[in-house]
Motif scaffolding. Sequence first.
Motif, mmCIF file in Angstrom:
data_model
loop_
_atom_site.group_PDB
_atom_site.id
_atom_site.type_symbol
_atom_site.label_atom_id
_atom_site.label_comp_id
_atom_site.label_asym_id
_atom_site.label_seq_id
_atom_site.Cartn_x
_atom_site.Cartn_y
_atom_site.Cartn_z
ATOM 1 N N PRO A 233 1.009 -1.304 0.010
ATOM 2 C CA PRO A 233 -0.195 -0.059 -0.044
ATOM 3 C C PRO A 233 0.714 1.334 -0.059
ATOM 4 C CG PRO A 233 -0.062 -1.024 2.091
ATOM 5 C CD PRO A 233 0.553 -2.019 1.247
ATOM 6 N N ALA A 234 0.512 2.344 -0.628
ATOM 7 C CA ALA A 234 1.239 3.585 -0.774
ATOM 8 C C ALA A 234 1.147 4.096 0.684
ATOM 9 C CB ALA A 234 0.451 4.570 -1.732
ATOM 10 N N PRO A 235 2.096 4.671 1.089
ATOM 11 C CA PRO A 235 2.162 5.374 2.368
ATOM 12 C C PRO A 235 1.395 6.584 2.741
ATOM 13 C CG PRO A 235 4.576 5.220 1.417
ATOM 14 C CD PRO A 235 3.465 5.153 0.543
ATOM 15 N N GLU A 236 0.975 6.630 3.565
ATOM 16 C CA GLU A 236 -0.383 7.713 4.050
ATOM 17 C C GLU A 236 0.112 9.024 3.813
ATOM 18 O OE1 GLU A 236 0.802 5.286 6.086
ATOM 19 O OE2 GLU A 236 -1.039 4.342 6.770
ATOM 20 N N LEU B 99 7.082 12.047 -6.526
ATOM 21 C CA LEU B 99 6.991 10.871 -7.335
ATOM 22 C C LEU B 99 8.227 10.015 -7.483
ATOM 23 C CD1 LEU B 99 4.732 12.447 -10.288
ATOM 24 C CD2 LEU B 99 3.858 11.011 -8.288
ATOM 25 N N LEU B 100 9.454 10.737 -7.539
ATOM 26 C CA LEU B 100 10.360 10.089 -7.502
ATOM 27 C C LEU B 100 10.789 9.183 -6.236
ATOM 28 C CD1 LEU B 100 13.099 12.579 -9.077
ATOM 29 C CD2 LEU B 100 12.288 10.564 -10.184
ATOM 30 N N LEU B 101 10.215 9.853 -4.919
ATOM 31 C CA LEU B 101 10.200 9.150 -4.009
ATOM 32 C C LEU B 101 9.218 8.075 -3.709
ATOM 33 C CD1 LEU B 101 10.930 12.387 -1.502
ATOM 34 C CD2 LEU B 101 12.662 10.406 -2.178
ATOM 35 N N ARG B 102 8.504 8.031 -4.395
ATOM 36 C CA ARG B 102 7.353 6.887 -4.688
ATOM 37 C C ARG B 102 6.366 7.179 -3.518
ATOM 38 N NH1 ARG B 102 10.365 1.125 -6.049
ATOM 39 N NH2 ARG B 102 11.370 1.938 -7.978
ATOM 40 N N THR C 47 7.758 13.099 8.426
ATOM 41 C CA THR C 47 7.398 12.461 9.421
ATOM 42 C C THR C 47 7.195 10.990 9.265
ATOM 43 O OG1 THR C 47 6.328 14.562 10.233
ATOM 44 C CG2 THR C 47 5.494 12.227 11.340
ATOM 45 N N GLY C 48 6.490 10.858 8.163
ATOM 46 C CA GLY C 48 6.122 9.584 7.771
ATOM 47 C C GLY C 48 7.650 8.852 7.145
ATOM 48 N N ARG C 49 8.364 9.388 6.649
ATOM 49 C CA ARG C 49 9.529 8.471 6.211
ATOM 50 C C ARG C 49 10.460 8.288 7.162
ATOM 51 N NH1 ARG C 49 11.105 8.009 0.981
ATOM 52 N NH2 ARG C 49 13.403 8.296 1.438
#
Length: 234
Positions: free
Chosen positions: A5-8, A88-91, A148-150
């Motif tokens: 799943p894509a990160p929130e 987008l480069l960081l997905r 924060t998420g990364r």
Amino acid sequence: MTGRPAPEALPPSLRGGLGLIAALAALVVVVLGVRYADDGEPGTVDARIGSAVYGLRPPWRQVALFTDYLGEPVGAAALVAALVAGFLLLRRPRAAVLVVAGAGLTVGTATMLKPLVGRTINGGYLSYPSGHTAFATALALVIALLATGRLGLGRAAGTLLVLGSALAAGAAMGWAQVALGAHYPTDVLGGWCTALAVIPTTAWLVDRAADRLADRTADRTAGPMADAGRREHR
């Protein structure tokens, strides 16, 4: 197979805290809007802060003009495009969607509020809330949410990063707006709070829409696979 799943866009650790902050920020926007509705003069605080900041000399005036340019249509579009490409480069597709939707809704909200409040500056220009400050704060919030998420930050560290980034960006753009005489300091505060109210809400909506889309895609994929499995066992 559904894939990862894509990160929130809105990290789970920050949902409750930022939801409360968004509600408080919206309240501040409304209170200030009511206070300065149809006003064309600076308040006491506006006058004190404005007198200390207004009237820049080179090179600080050039710095303020460049900062202001980043909130103008051409500069803002370039910033948004650069951030979308980077995300987008960081997905991080949800962050890419958020920076477009969030910036658009934040500036749109500020633009909509201006004629409703009716506060003016410089002989009739609508001033509350500051759209430039709202835009800069919105971008800073999106970047901080991604970071924060990364980094996997918890509630306290994540909230500190998000609010600190928003404060830094809002203060820089707000300084430029007041120094150039484009806005009163309370307009800047209103723009800052507009972004704080809109971005967390938009991030939550982006996550909900993406999750629903992923569930529907998974259901469509699971259906044919289940049918094929039953045919194989016949």
